[in-house]
Design an enzyme around this catalytic site. Structure first.
Site, PDB file in Angstrom:
ATOM      1  N   LYS A   1       0.849  -0.957   0.055  1.00  0.00           N
ATOM      2  CA  LYS A   1      -0.137   0.091  -0.004  1.00  0.00           C
ATOM      3  C   LYS A   1       0.997   1.072   0.012  1.00  0.00           C
ATOM      4  CE  LYS A   1      -4.257  -1.787   1.562  1.00  0.00           C
ATOM      5  NZ  LYS A   1      -5.151  -1.700   3.076  1.00  0.00           N
TER       6      LYS A   1
ATOM      7  N   HIS B   1       1.839   6.879   2.494  1.00  0.00           N
ATOM      8  CA  HIS B   1       1.205   8.170   2.195  1.00  0.00           C
ATOM      9  C   HIS B   1       1.540   9.067   3.584  1.00  0.00           C
ATOM     10  CE1 HIS B   1      -2.403   7.276   4.550  1.00  0.00           C
ATOM     11  NE2 HIS B   1      -2.492   6.155   3.692  1.00  0.00           N
TER      12      HIS B   1
ATOM     13  N   HIS C   1       1.024   8.308   7.065  1.00  0.00           N
ATOM     14  CA  HIS C   1       1.628   7.728   8.046  1.00  0.00           C
ATOM     15  C   HIS C   1       2.915   8.541   8.322  1.00  0.00           C
ATOM     16  CE1 HIS C   1       0.360   4.297   5.335  1.00  0.00           C
ATOM     17  NE2 HIS C   1      -0.192   4.075   6.334  1.00  0.00           N
TER      18      HIS C   1
HETATM   19  N1  ARG Z   1      -0.499  -1.400  10.292  1.00  0.00           N
HETATM   20  C1  ARG Z   1      -1.457  -0.697  10.978  1.00  0.00           C
HETATM   21  C2  ARG Z   1      -2.195   0.397  10.083  1.00  0.00           C
HETATM   22  O1  ARG Z   1      -1.601   0.761   9.260  1.00  0.00           O
HETATM   23  C3  ARG Z   1      -0.832  -0.068  12.315  1.00  0.00           C
HETATM   24  C4  ARG Z   1      -0.231  -0.740  13.097  1.00  0.00           C
HETATM   25  C5  ARG Z   1      -0.422  -0.213  14.444  1.00  0.00           C
HETATM   26  N2  ARG Z   1       0.493  -1.039  15.576  1.00  0.00           N
HETATM   27  C6  ARG Z   1      -0.158  -1.906  16.187  1.00  0.00           C
HETATM   28  N3  ARG Z   1       0.590  -2.622  17.160  1.00  0.00           N
HETATM   29  N4  ARG Z   1      -1.250  -2.343  15.806  1.00  0.00           N
HETATM   30  O2  ARG Z   1      -3.338   0.813  10.483  1.00  0.00           O
END
Ligand code: ARG
Length: 481
Positions: free
Chosen positions: A125, A128, A131
């Site tokens: 993905k 962007h 993040h």
């Molecule tokens: N990859 C997830 C997202 O983009 C965020 C992860 C956050 N960290 C976690 N330990 N859940 O939404």
């Protein structure tokens, strides 16, 4: 650095004939910055001077000299004398101080371990601007803890698991040859993803094939696993380019998929604690009593979910690092997820201090003026584009204002990227941000401050003009620019 408390105490001592050291010990820092930089509680003198605090405050205020280049003004607020330090003097002092080597460094964290989890993008993905905040805020926290002597571990918890990979595999099987994954991997993967989603909507059998791919992936089917690994490696290469631009590093980069074989233990522990319940075929932990609804732990088809992988990650981290704190730098959108996660983590077989050290560091969302960004709809602004534009704008400013500057390209990179980072840290973190190119890349106001600091630090250009940080605390005051 000027000892402002001492300076204030000196002035009060002059007009009251009281002991300067004692007066200094009474000086406080107001909780609300609107009330000045320092406050002196006059009730402390009421007994000695046999007067009401308000009267003492007014009298001192009248007598004190403030044209010493340090104090800008004094106000009397309910028995307190509130002192406002001259902005120019404060800025100069602070800037000089922070440019000293090892400013603020300490050892208060010695013997303690802090995990900071940040960035954590989803593979395949686009990386962007949504993040950017987790990446920048997380990296700042990481550096601060490290500087304070904590054993600090930076973790990137990659989103590399989920049914979408079944879809991507199906799309690749069908049309992989049409797309140039090497050149522009994420963009091309997104195109495949959008296309297969369209097809799934039209044809149920395609959706079924996607589900089957995901099942195969979970069962370590070599073809599916190889493809998934390739998608991951290509994505990481792109992410790395941005981390390098931002100067950001991690000590551990582990994806959610790593925890798949650690899930059974989680079910077992929750069973043992007698908290796992059946609900419409799924397994849940009931958190109604805590006002947190039902936390689904296992889907009705037996597969794990986001929260279960997070539980396994907590257990793994506790075993690996025996942490005192584990910070999750994630947007407030996931507040409920983290509340449920920390609640259920109480049933894990990990030390109490780890359970108590779990924290969600929330921040506001970044939206576009047209609404939320969506990969599927293709309306995202990539971090790389933002950084490139920032550099480009700085180059223009340099050409206009300092055309003789050497190393323009390098300098523009440092200043442009620095400005983007600063902008993210300077905004109140819990507020939503509506993304605006001009505001993010505005080199006036606050952003100008880092430009100036940068130039001073490099001692290449001595700016005669004053460097005034138009910081939030100054907002309501008259600042000479
Ligand atoms: N990859 C997830 C997202 O983009 C965020 C992860 C956050 N960290 C976690 N330990 N859940 O939404």
């Amino acid at each position: 650095m000027i000892n402002f408390k001492q300076e204030i105490a000196k002035q009060i001592a002059k007009v009251t004939n009281l002991d300067e050291k004692e007066l200094e010990s009474y000086i406080e820092t107001p909780k609300d910055v609107k009330n000045g930089d320092y406050a002196f509680p006059c009730f402390r003198l009421a007994k000695e001077l046999k007067k009401a605090p308000m009267q003492i405050a007014s009298e001192i205020k009248e007598k004190i000299e403030i044209d010493n280049g340090i104090i800008e003004k004094i106000e009397v607020i309910s028995g307190y004398l509130n002192f406002y330090i001259q902005k120019e003097c404060l800025t100069k002092e602070v800037l000089q101080e922070i440019q000293k080597a090892e400013y603020g460094k300490s050892n208060i964290g010695k013997g303690k371990t802090v995990l900071v989890e940040y960035s954590s993008p989803n593979i395949a993905k686009p990386f962007h601007i949504g993040h950017l905040r987790t990446t920048v805020i997380g990296a700042a926290l990481y550096r601060i803890y490290k500087y304070l002597g904590y054993n600090t571990i930076g973790i990137n918890h990659l989103g590399d698991y989920g049914t979408q990979f079944g879809k991507l595999i199906e799309g690749y099987k069908r049309w992989g040859a049409e797309y140039n994954l090497e050149e522009n991997p994420i963009e091309e993967l997104v195109k495949i993803y959008v296309r297969i989603n369209e097809l799934c909507k039209e044809d149920e059998t395609v959706l079924e094939a996607c589900r089957e791919n995901f099942r195969l992936l979970e069962q370590n089917d070599p073809y599916c696993v190889d493809l998934w690994k390739r998608f991951k490696a290509l994505s990481l290469k792109e992410f790395q380019r941005i981390y390098d631009m931002l100067g950001i590093k991690f000590d551990s980069v582990i994806g959610e998929a790593f925890y798949i074989d650690k899930m059974d233990k989680i079910y077992e522990l929750l069973e043992k604690a007698n908290v796992l319940k059946e609900s419409e075929g799924a397994k849940i932990v009931d958190l109604e009593e805590q006002g947190l609804g039902a936390c689904i732990i296992q889907k009705s088809n037996g597969s794990s979910i986001y929260v279960t992988r997070d539980l396994a990650a907590i257990r793994y981290r506790a075993q690996t690092y025996d942490f005192d704190k584990c910070l999750y730098v994630v947007a407030y959108e996931q507040a409920l997820h983290f509340k449920q996660l920390f609640e259920v983590a109480k049933y894990l077989d990990i030390p109490e201090k780890c359970k108590k050290g779990l924290r969600h560091v929330q921040f506001g969302m970044t939206r576009l003026s047209t609404g939320k960004m969506s990969t599927r709809e293709g309306n995202v602004i990539k971090i790389e584009d933002l950084l490139t534009e920032a550099i480009h704008r700085v180059e223009k400013v340099i050409q206009e204002k300092n055309p003789d500057m050497t190393n323009q390209e390098e300098e523009a990179k440092k200043i442009g990227i620095g400005a983007v980072i600063f902008n993210n840290l300077a905004n109140t973190i819990i507020k939503d941000q509506v993304f605006d190119w001009d505001q993010v890349l505005n080199f006036q106001g606050e952003t100008r401050t880092i430009y100036s600091i940068y130039l001073r630090k490099n001692k290449k250009y001595i700016r005669k003009s004053r460097i005034c940080a138009k910081s939030r605390r100054n907002k309501n005051r008259n600042i000479t620019r």
